[in-house]
Design an enzyme around this catalytic site. Sequence first.
Site, PDB file in Angstrom:
ATOM      1  N   ASP A   9       0.847  -1.194   0.000  1.00  0.00           N
ATOM      2  CA  ASP A   9       0.000   0.000   0.000  1.00  0.00           C
ATOM      3  C   ASP A   9       0.885   1.248   0.000  1.00  0.00           C
ATOM      4  OD1 ASP A   9      -2.343   1.641   0.393  1.00  0.00           O
ATOM      5  OD2 ASP A   9      -1.764   1.755   2.511  1.00  0.00           O
ATOM      6  N   ASP A  11      -0.316   5.151   0.720  1.00  0.00           N
ATOM      7  CA  ASP A  11      -0.613   6.126   1.772  1.00  0.00           C
ATOM      8  C   ASP A  11      -0.823   5.428   3.113  1.00  0.00           C
ATOM      9  OD1 ASP A  11      -0.608   7.600  -0.498  1.00  0.00           O
ATOM     10  OD2 ASP A  11      -2.663   8.341  -0.344  1.00  0.00           O
ATOM     11  N   CYS A  93      -6.034   2.428  -8.285  1.00  0.00           N
ATOM     12  CA  CYS A  93      -7.477   2.504  -8.526  1.00  0.00           C
ATOM     13  C   CYS A  93      -7.923   3.938  -8.263  1.00  0.00           C
ATOM     14  CB  CYS A  93      -8.236   1.543  -7.619  1.00  0.00           C
ATOM     15  SG  CYS A  93     -10.043   1.761  -7.713  1.00  0.00           S
ATOM     16  N   HIS A  95     -11.054   5.111  -8.436  1.00  0.00           N
ATOM     17  CA  HIS A  95     -12.500   5.183  -8.253  1.00  0.00           C
ATOM     18  C   HIS A  95     -12.896   5.466  -6.807  1.00  0.00           C
ATOM     19  CE1 HIS A  95     -11.904   2.425 -11.817  1.00  0.00           C
ATOM     20  NE2 HIS A  95     -12.633   3.402 -12.332  1.00  0.00           N
ATOM     21  N   CYS A 103     -11.662  -2.985  -9.354  1.00  0.00           N
ATOM     22  CA  CYS A 103     -10.223  -2.807  -9.135  1.00  0.00           C
ATOM     23  C   CYS A 103      -9.892  -2.184  -7.784  1.00  0.00           C
ATOM     24  CB  CYS A 103      -9.612  -1.963 -10.258  1.00  0.00           C
ATOM     25  SG  CYS A 103     -10.272  -0.290 -10.410  1.00  0.00           S
TER      26      CYS A 103
END
Length: 355
Positions: A9, A11, A93, A95, A103
Amino acid sequence: MNQKVLFIDRDGTLINEPPADFQVDRMDKLALEPGVIPVLLALQKAGFRLVMITNQDGLGTTSFPQADFDGPHDLMMAIFTSQGIVFDEVLICPHLPTDGCACRKPQTGIVTPWLKEHALDSAHSYVIGDRETDMALAANMGITGLRYQRASLNWPAIGEQLTRSDRHARVNRVTRETAIDVEVWLDREGDSRINTGIGFFDHMLDQIATHGGLRINIAVKGDLHIDDHHTVEDTALALGEALNKALGDKRGIGRFGFVLPMDECLARCALDISGRPHLEYKAKYSFQRVGDLSTEMVEHFFRSLSYAMACTLHLRTKGKNDHHRVESLFKAFGRTLRQAIRVEGDTLPSSKGVL
């Protein structure tokens, strides 16, 4: 070859996540998490590939313009690259949760195309992230998740966990003649449990474990009502396969490894974990059996073991007592194995780049 991969990941894991708006959209918001660079370098040296995977809510919309994202992100990538840290892929992603895309983490849609092109070592690959969605992604991918927390499971702790040696393998081999379960731990000692039904053979296998500095569990049900051939042979094949599996990609091992005196005997063992099975064996015995083990099966054991372990093995012994001759070979092999499997660095001990 299957690859060890870390899906990381961004952030809150690689860089600090601003608590006010959860967006790194200005240069002054960019801050690396403590210790991330030296640990990622160490993990790369340990053979891990790196893939970044991140949700960026509304990226490219008025609430999070692409240009605001690109500046800090590009600087972060430049910093990593300047220090020798390479990400095979950066998967983003853009979205919102309400978009219902396939996703967005924890869905696997964003990583599926990458997985189709790469062979993943699922047992030694991980998702690293600070949120429950990262752990859910790991579960959906069938791999282990590591929940990053700066105060506890931080980058130094993750590095220690993933680079600590605990090489292990288990092999179950079932034929019409035998049923064998072998489990080995290359970096643990003691507490071996060995039961082949052949007492002297058990004692010899325990010599490998003791002098090799490893733990071996072996349980065998064989056709001993006929003879000891299948039990010894199949045990060797299963043990060799387990040792080979536990060695993994063999990165950092000594690879080579010994002369061992035992009372009136002198045993010589030379081992190369080369990927090329071969045995040279020289020993003479006065009797057909030592205890309940056929002396002719000693050579056959080491030949089968070298085949399954994919190693080059040279063995010879001289002495007056058959018990000591046989035992000296198993002890010498154990001591040589201890040298060869010891982790001495982080590079592959081969000019070819493969073992």
